[in-house]
Design a protein around this motif. Structure first.
Motif, PDB file in Angstrom:
ATOM      1  N   THR A 174       0.832  -1.204   0.000  1.00 33.18           N
ATOM      2  CA  THR A 174       0.000   0.000   0.000  1.00 33.18           C
ATOM      3  C   THR A 174       0.866   1.254   0.000  1.00 33.18           C
ATOM      4  O   THR A 174       0.595   2.220  -0.729  1.00 33.18           O
ATOM      5  CB  THR A 174      -0.923   0.012   1.227  1.00 33.18           C
ATOM      6  N   ALA A 175       1.903   1.253   0.812  1.00 29.80           N
ATOM      7  CA  ALA A 175       2.791   2.417   0.889  1.00 29.80           C
ATOM      8  C   ALA A 175       3.432   2.712  -0.461  1.00 29.80           C
ATOM      9  O   ALA A 175       3.533   3.869  -0.876  1.00 29.80           O
ATOM     10  CB  ALA A 175       3.866   2.190   1.945  1.00 29.80           C
ATOM     11  N   ALA A 176       3.858   1.665  -1.151  1.00 28.21           N
ATOM     12  CA  ALA A 176       4.483   1.855  -2.462  1.00 28.21           C
ATOM     13  C   ALA A 176       3.489   2.389  -3.478  1.00 28.21           C
ATOM     14  O   ALA A 176       3.859   3.124  -4.412  1.00 28.21           O
ATOM     15  CB  ALA A 176       5.077   0.538  -2.937  1.00 28.21           C
ATOM     16  N   THR A 177       2.216   2.048  -3.290  1.00 26.28           N
ATOM     17  CA  THR A 177       1.175   2.526  -4.207  1.00 26.28           C
ATOM     18  C   THR A 177       0.842   3.990  -3.952  1.00 26.28           C
ATOM     19  O   THR A 177       0.630   4.768  -4.892  1.00 26.28           O
ATOM     20  CB  THR A 177      -0.094   1.670  -4.041  1.00 26.28           C
ATOM     21  N   LEU A 178       0.812   4.391  -2.679  1.00 27.01           N
ATOM     22  CA  LEU A 178       0.368   5.735  -2.326  1.00 27.01           C
ATOM     23  C   LEU A 178       1.483   6.775  -2.337  1.00 27.01           C
ATOM     24  O   LEU A 178       1.213   7.973  -2.468  1.00 27.01           O
ATOM     25  CB  LEU A 178      -0.279   5.715  -0.932  1.00 27.01           C
ATOM     26  N   ASP A 179       2.722   6.341  -2.191  1.00 26.61           N
ATOM     27  CA  ASP A 179       3.844   7.273  -2.108  1.00 26.61           C
ATOM     28  C   ASP A 179       4.883   6.886  -3.162  1.00 26.61           C
ATOM     29  O   ASP A 179       5.576   5.879  -3.020  1.00 26.61           O
ATOM     30  CB  ASP A 179       4.449   7.221  -0.702  1.00 26.61           C
ATOM     31  N   ARG A 180       4.999   7.709  -4.195  1.00 32.56           N
ATOM     32  CA  ARG A 180       5.904   7.378  -5.302  1.00 32.56           C
ATOM     33  C   ARG A 180       7.368   7.379  -4.879  1.00 32.56           C
ATOM     34  O   ARG A 180       8.213   6.771  -5.550  1.00 32.56           O
ATOM     35  CB  ARG A 180       5.697   8.342  -6.463  1.00 32.56           C
ATOM     36  N   ASP A 181       7.688   8.052  -3.760  1.00 30.96           N
ATOM     37  CA  ASP A 181       9.064   8.087  -3.280  1.00 30.96           C
ATOM     38  C   ASP A 181       9.442   6.855  -2.470  1.00 30.96           C
ATOM     39  O   ASP A 181      10.624   6.594  -2.222  1.00 30.96           O
ATOM     40  CB  ASP A 181       9.298   9.324  -2.403  1.00 30.96           C
ATOM     41  N   PHE A 182       8.428   6.105  -2.030  1.00 27.10           N
ATOM     42  CA  PHE A 182       8.702   5.013  -1.097  1.00 27.10           C
ATOM     43  C   PHE A 182       9.203   3.758  -1.803  1.00 27.10           C
ATOM     44  O   PHE A 182       8.693   3.360  -2.844  1.00 27.10           O
ATOM     45  CB  PHE A 182       7.440   4.664  -0.294  1.00 27.10           C
ATOM     46  N   ARG A 183      10.193   3.140  -1.190  1.00 24.23           N
ATOM     47  CA  ARG A 183      10.644   1.797  -1.551  1.00 24.23           C
ATOM     48  C   ARG A 183      10.964   1.063  -0.254  1.00 24.23           C
ATOM     49  O   ARG A 183      11.320   1.680   0.756  1.00 24.23           O
ATOM     50  CB  ARG A 183      11.886   1.831  -2.438  1.00 24.23           C
ATOM     51  N   VAL A 184      10.856  -0.244  -0.294  1.00 23.10           N
ATOM     52  CA  VAL A 184      11.119  -1.044   0.904  1.00 23.10           C
ATOM     53  C   VAL A 184      12.510  -0.755   1.447  1.00 23.10           C
ATOM     54  O   VAL A 184      12.731  -0.745   2.668  1.00 23.10           O
ATOM     55  CB  VAL A 184      10.939  -2.546   0.592  1.00 23.10           C
ATOM     56  N   GLU A 185      13.447  -0.497   0.552  1.00 18.99           N
ATOM     57  CA  GLU A 185      14.817  -0.234   0.977  1.00 18.99           C
ATOM     58  C   GLU A 185      14.953   1.060   1.779  1.00 18.99           C
ATOM     59  O   GLU A 185      15.993   1.314   2.387  1.00 18.99           O
ATOM     60  CB  GLU A 185      15.736  -0.168  -0.244  1.00 18.99           C
ATOM     61  N   LYS A 186      13.912   1.894   1.776  1.00 22.13           N
ATOM     62  CA  LYS A 186      13.960   3.157   2.509  1.00 22.13           C
ATOM     63  C   LYS A 186      13.437   3.039   3.945  1.00 22.13           C
ATOM     64  O   LYS A 186      13.338   4.048   4.646  1.00 22.13           O
ATOM     65  CB  LYS A 186      13.175   4.238   1.759  1.00 22.13           C
ATOM     66  N   ILE A 187      13.071   1.835   4.371  1.00 19.49           N
ATOM     67  CA  ILE A 187      12.687   1.657   5.774  1.00 19.49           C
ATOM     68  C   ILE A 187      13.927   1.866   6.634  1.00 19.49           C
ATOM     69  O   ILE A 187      14.906   1.120   6.546  1.00 19.49           O
ATOM     70  CB  ILE A 187      12.096   0.255   6.025  1.00 19.49           C
ATOM     71  N   ALA A 188      13.879   2.909   7.478  1.00 20.07           N
ATOM     72  CA  ALA A 188      15.044   3.251   8.296  1.00 20.07           C
ATOM     73  C   ALA A 188      15.126   2.417   9.558  1.00 20.07           C
ATOM     74  O   ALA A 188      16.224   2.152  10.070  1.00 20.07           O
ATOM     75  CB  ALA A 188      14.994   4.731   8.669  1.00 20.07           C
ATOM     76  N   ALA A 189      13.967   1.996  10.085  1.00 22.86           N
ATOM     77  CA  ALA A 189      13.968   1.287  11.361  1.00 22.86           C
ATOM     78  C   ALA A 189      12.610   0.631  11.581  1.00 22.86           C
ATOM     79  O   ALA A 189      11.625   0.954  10.899  1.00 22.86           O
ATOM     80  CB  ALA A 189      14.286   2.236  12.516  1.00 22.86           C
ATOM     81  N   ILE A 190      12.577  -0.264  12.542  1.00 17.97           N
ATOM     82  CA  ILE A 190      11.358  -0.974  12.925  1.00 17.97           C
ATOM     83  C   ILE A 190      11.045  -0.654  14.380  1.00 17.97           C
ATOM     84  O   ILE A 190      11.937  -0.656  15.242  1.00 17.97           O
ATOM     85  CB  ILE A 190      11.526  -2.498  12.764  1.00 17.97           C
ATOM     86  N   GLY A 191       9.760  -0.372  14.652  1.00 19.50           N
ATOM     87  CA  GLY A 191       9.284  -0.220  16.019  1.00 19.50           C
ATOM     88  C   GLY A 191       8.282  -1.315  16.323  1.00 19.50           C
ATOM     89  O   GLY A 191       7.503  -1.718  15.450  1.00 19.50           O
ATOM     90  N   ILE A 192       8.287  -1.806  17.542  1.00 16.79           N
ATOM     91  CA  ILE A 192       7.396  -2.899  17.943  1.00 16.79           C
ATOM     92  C   ILE A 192       6.638  -2.493  19.194  1.00 16.79           C
ATOM     93  O   ILE A 192       7.211  -1.950  20.147  1.00 16.79           O
ATOM     94  CB  ILE A 192       8.183  -4.188  18.242  1.00 16.79           C
ATOM     95  N   THR A 193       5.343  -2.762  19.182  1.00 15.10           N
ATOM     96  CA  THR A 193       4.539  -2.686  20.400  1.00 15.10           C
ATOM     97  C   THR A 193       3.704  -3.946  20.457  1.00 15.10           C
ATOM     98  O   THR A 193       3.356  -4.531  19.424  1.00 15.10           O
ATOM     99  CB  THR A 193       3.681  -1.420  20.449  1.00 15.10           C
TER     100      THR A 193
END
Length: 512
Positions: free
Chosen positions: A68-87
């Motif tokens: 969904t993120a890749a569809t809605l944001d043309r700048d987004f790629r999986v490789e641009k995930i800087a970090a993961i947060g968990i709750t």
């Protein structure tokens, strides 16, 4: 690199958000997905999850959110995930293989009551005061420590594996980090560790004496405790993210909501309306003991400095509406409850006590059961639905009273979040019953947001708490009437609620 993957692993499902934090003045969710998973009830009062179901729900939700993120944001790629947060759901106990992170048994869920007799045994041995002083908790099957005792006493093969070090124990965050890192990291943080009955919240360490009391064979069976915004490990061997993405923020679900609501000052409070309702009030850097039946817990730890909170938990909130829908079939959809109950009065004639998993704070009665009271031939379905919504609000009003008693002053504002907080009628009733301004933010998914914000801090995207305070935005406020007639009506309704609580405790044989 200003994107965070936030994993919110809850009791009935897993939600994953892709959060854009490139603009320092706001955060934006650009991808979201939720996957539910089965609940298992093998015996009366027992609740279990399959850890493989949990992992598959996280994996699937993450893949869909990233798409969904890749569809809605043309700048987004999986490789641009800087970090993961968990709750995560906090007190649920996971047992898994140290090397592979493969499940060794079903998870014992926080709602499970199988260790009730163990708690009673420890109380009879005069140990409640010791646990309370060191952990801030009460002896209740809600917490994971006595679930471990139950495993050690009732699963001899698993107990041997734990004693040998092959199988390890953890809360859900520990299991998820182990899976995300290919079994390389066995870690947790203080907001989760403080829910085990084995962690000294003042020293910030596992307590060796409490471990022996709970029959935990060694501190090595439990995870290493790190700061809530720090490096917990990096991804390895995942189907949805490349290797090397750091996990930099972890918080238990209610503490994550406290952070997502930016309750960073002492006295600021929030209530999350999810499966249960959980009210936390920030205490600052010094823990305090409750005289009103609340828990003292760690909110988070940053730079080795712990922040504490008072917590009150009502075990059933949104789950009560699900009960109406699924078991009683009075609703087709949970969202129908507001329209059906609007304009109808239940209390002081009809009450529902949502003790479907016992009573939490301030009553702490695991043997109590749910009940409708005051039914007559004239009672309507709409009144029963309204009674359920009222029951949720009455429980939280009891918690606000307890918080006020312990803080020495009433709460003026209660920040709210969670799925059930979208119910305007419930929030209006909450403001009336608790005599408080209910503050609803634009972003109701504050639990996942809190995990994202701490991960962004841990990754160095945000410099600290002061920068996070500016991010919250108010959607609407619900306030109470100050008229004398209105106050008398509410007092009459709450008096009836107290009688209803007493009635279910009489039935349970626990009334005093």
């Amino acid at each position: 690199m200003g994107y965070i993957l936030a994993i919110d692993q809850g009791t009935t499902g897993s939600t994953v958000l892709v959060v854009d934090v490139r603009s320092r003045g706001e955060v934006k969710v650009i991808g979201r997905d939720t996957i539910e998973f089965p609940q298992h009830f093998p015996e009366t009062g027992w609740v279990e999850h399959d850890l493989e179901d949990i992992w598959q729900s996280v994996e699937t939700a993450a893949k869909r959110a990233l798409t969904t993120a890749a569809t809605l944001d043309r700048d987004f790629r999986v490789e641009k995930i800087a970090a993961i947060g968990i709750t995560n759901q906090r007190e649920t106990l996971c047992a898994f293989d140290r090397a592979s992170a493969a499940a060794r048994s079903r998870a014992i869920v926080w709602q499970c009551k199988r260790s009730t007799d163990i708690c009673q045994r420890l109380k009879a041995d005069g140990l409640e005061k010791t646990f309370r002083e060191r952990t801030g908790l009460v002896l209740d099957p809600y917490f994971s420590g006595t679930k471990i005792t139950w495993l050690m006493e009732n699963r001899p093969e698993l107990a041997r594996e734990i004693a040998s070090g092959r199988t390890v124990l953890g809360t859900v965050d520990t299991f998820l980090v182990a899976r995300l890192t290919g079994g390389k990291s066995f870690v947790t943080e203080p907001s989760n560790a403080s829910r085990t009955l084995a962690f000294d919240i003042r020293k910030g360490t596992w307590d060796e004496e409490l471990l022996r009391t709970l029959k935990i064979p060694s501190v090595d069976a439990l995870a290493e405790v790190r700061d809530s915004a720090s490096k917990f490990g990096v991804t390895k061997g995942l189907s949805f993210l490349p290797d090397g993405v750091p996990i930099t923020g972890v918080l238990g679900d209610q503490q994550a909501a406290l952070a997502g609501q930016t309750c960073f000052e002492p006295g600021e409070a929030k209530c999350t309306y999810g499966t249960g309702a959980f009210l936390l009030a920030n205490l600052g850097n010094e823990p305090k003991s409750s005289r009103a039946g609340l828990l003292t817990t760690i909110a988070w730890s940053l730079g080795g400095k712990r922040t504490y909170a008072f917590e009150g938990a009502a075990f059933i909130a949104g789950a009560a509406v699900q009960f109406l829908r699924d078991q009683l079939q009075l609703l087709d959809r949970a969202s129908e409850s507001e329209a059906l109950a609007t304009g109808v009065q239940a209390a002081p004639e009809v009450y529902f006590v949502p003790a479907l998993a016992g009573l939490g704070a301030p009553h702490w009665d695991p043997r109590a059961q749910g009940a409708f009271l005051g039914l007559t031939r004239g009672t309507t379905k709409a009144q029963m639905v309204r009674a359920v919504l009222d029951g949720i609000a009455f429980q939280v009003a009891d918690l606000t009273d307890a918080i006020a008693a312990d803080l020495g002053q009433p709460l003026k504002i209660l920040r709210v979040d969670g799925g059930a907080s979208a119910n305007g009628l419930l929030m209006k009733s909450q403001a009336e019953f608790a005599s408080v301004i209910v503050d609803q933010p634009t972003q109701l998914e504050t639990t996942a947001l809190g995990a994202a914000l701490f991960a962004a801090m841990g990754a160095g995207i945000f410099s600290g708490i002061d920068e996070l305070k500016k991010l919250r935005k108010v959607d609407q406020l619900f306030s109470t009437s100050n008229s004398a007639d209105e106050r008398r009506r509410v007092e009459t309704q709450r008096a009836g609620w107290r009688r209803a609580i007493h009635a279910v405790q009489v039935f349970a044989g626990t009334a005093t």
